[in-house]
Scaffold this motif. Structure first.
Motif, short mmCIF file in Angstrom:
data_model
loop_
_atom_site.label_atom_id
_atom_site.label_comp_id
_atom_site.label_asym_id
_atom_site.label_seq_id
_atom_site.Cartn_x
_atom_site.Cartn_y
_atom_site.Cartn_z
N GLU A 199 0.86 -1.19 0.00
CA GLU A 199 0.00 0.00 0.00
C GLU A 199 0.90 1.24 0.00
OE1 GLU A 199 -3.22 0.02 2.84
OE2 GLU A 199 -3.07 -2.16 3.03
N LYS A 200 1.10 1.84 -1.16
CA LYS A 200 2.12 2.87 -1.30
C LYS A 200 1.82 4.13 -0.48
CE LYS A 200 4.16 1.37 -5.64
NZ LYS A 200 4.70 1.76 -6.95
N SER A 201 0.56 4.49 -0.34
CA SER A 201 0.24 5.68 0.47
C SER A 201 0.59 5.44 1.93
CB SER A 201 -1.24 6.03 0.33
OG SER A 201 -2.07 4.95 0.74
N MET A 259 4.49 5.44 2.23
CA MET A 259 5.08 6.77 2.22
C MET A 259 4.92 7.45 3.57
SD MET A 259 3.87 8.13 -1.55
CE MET A 259 4.45 9.80 -1.22
N ALA A 260 3.76 7.28 4.20
CA ALA A 260 3.51 7.91 5.50
C ALA A 260 4.41 7.33 6.58
CB ALA A 260 2.04 7.76 5.87
#
Length: 223
Positions: free
Chosen positions: A9-11, A14-15
């Motif tokens: 899950e790239k989002s 990133m977080a």
């Protein structure tokens, strides 16, 4: 401290990567099981945060391959599954901890700190590769032929190679890990040569081989 964060899950990735960096960690992000396996082959990490549900190869498969390759880097498994059986499978495969999704950043940081602390404070780590055994508490290095005692820095260096067998380390990476205040990599080459000589003395079945600016622990038969 260098962390490998494997999450598709790239989002979310990133977080979490930003949060980890704010806490002072060096982080490498990967997004599927194959990328994770490739990263583990070429890099050394202080901990791995590993999502179970990833494409191409799931987290359990990656973890099992790590342990089969004698890579004992601490692992936190991330799982969206609540069943106890899934957690048992992960821990049985060699995970050090697990965290259910969704999770809070604070809990992840606390669990990461705990496994890193546990790894560095372990009283008597012993590594076995081929016919050699290294007792990190005493610096004693044994083979089936003889034994000798390493100095503290030799013990640190060889334990890194044994913990991450088949991983290639650059001279610069080794210098940063073990000689944080040194300005060049000549000291790395010097200590590598010390260890190479001692492995020959013990008729070890492994050797530290150089590939340009990189070093790797390998079986003698593979050379």
């Amino acid at each position: 401290m260098k962390i490998l964060y494997a999450e598709d899950e790239k989002s979310l990735s990133m977080a979490i990567v930003e949060i980890l960096k704010m806490e002072g960690y060096e982080v490498e992000a990967v997004y599927d099981g194959i990328q994770t396996i490739d990263a583990l082959k070429t890099g050394a990490y202080d901990a791995v945060i590993l999502d179970i549900m990833m494409p191409k190869a799931d987290g359990i498969a990656v973890l099992r391959q790590m342990r089969e390759n004698e890579d004992y880097t601490p692992v936190i498994l991330l799982t969206a599954k609540a069943e106890v059986e899934d957690r048992i499978v992960g821990l049985s495969a060699g995970a050090d901890d697990y965290l259910g999704k969704p999770f809070s950043a604070g809990e992840l940081l606390a669990r990461l700190s705990a496994i890193l602390r546990r790894d560095t404070s372990y009283q008597n780590p012993v590594y076995i590769v081929g016919n050699i055994t290294l007792d990190c508490a005493t610096g004693e290095l044994h083979s089936d032929v003889s034994s000798l005692r390493l100095c503290h820095k030799e013990t640190q260096l060889l334990s890194l190679f044994m913990k991450h067998k088949s991983t290639r380390f650059s001279a610069n990476e080794l210098q940063k890990k073990l000689w944080k205040k040194a300005n060049d990599t000549q000291i790395v080459a010097l200590y590598i040569s010390y260890l190479q000589d001692k492995l020959v003395q013990l008729q070890a079945s492994v050797v530290i081989r150089q590939y340009g600016d990189y070093y790797q622990l390998e079986d003698v038969e593979s050379i």
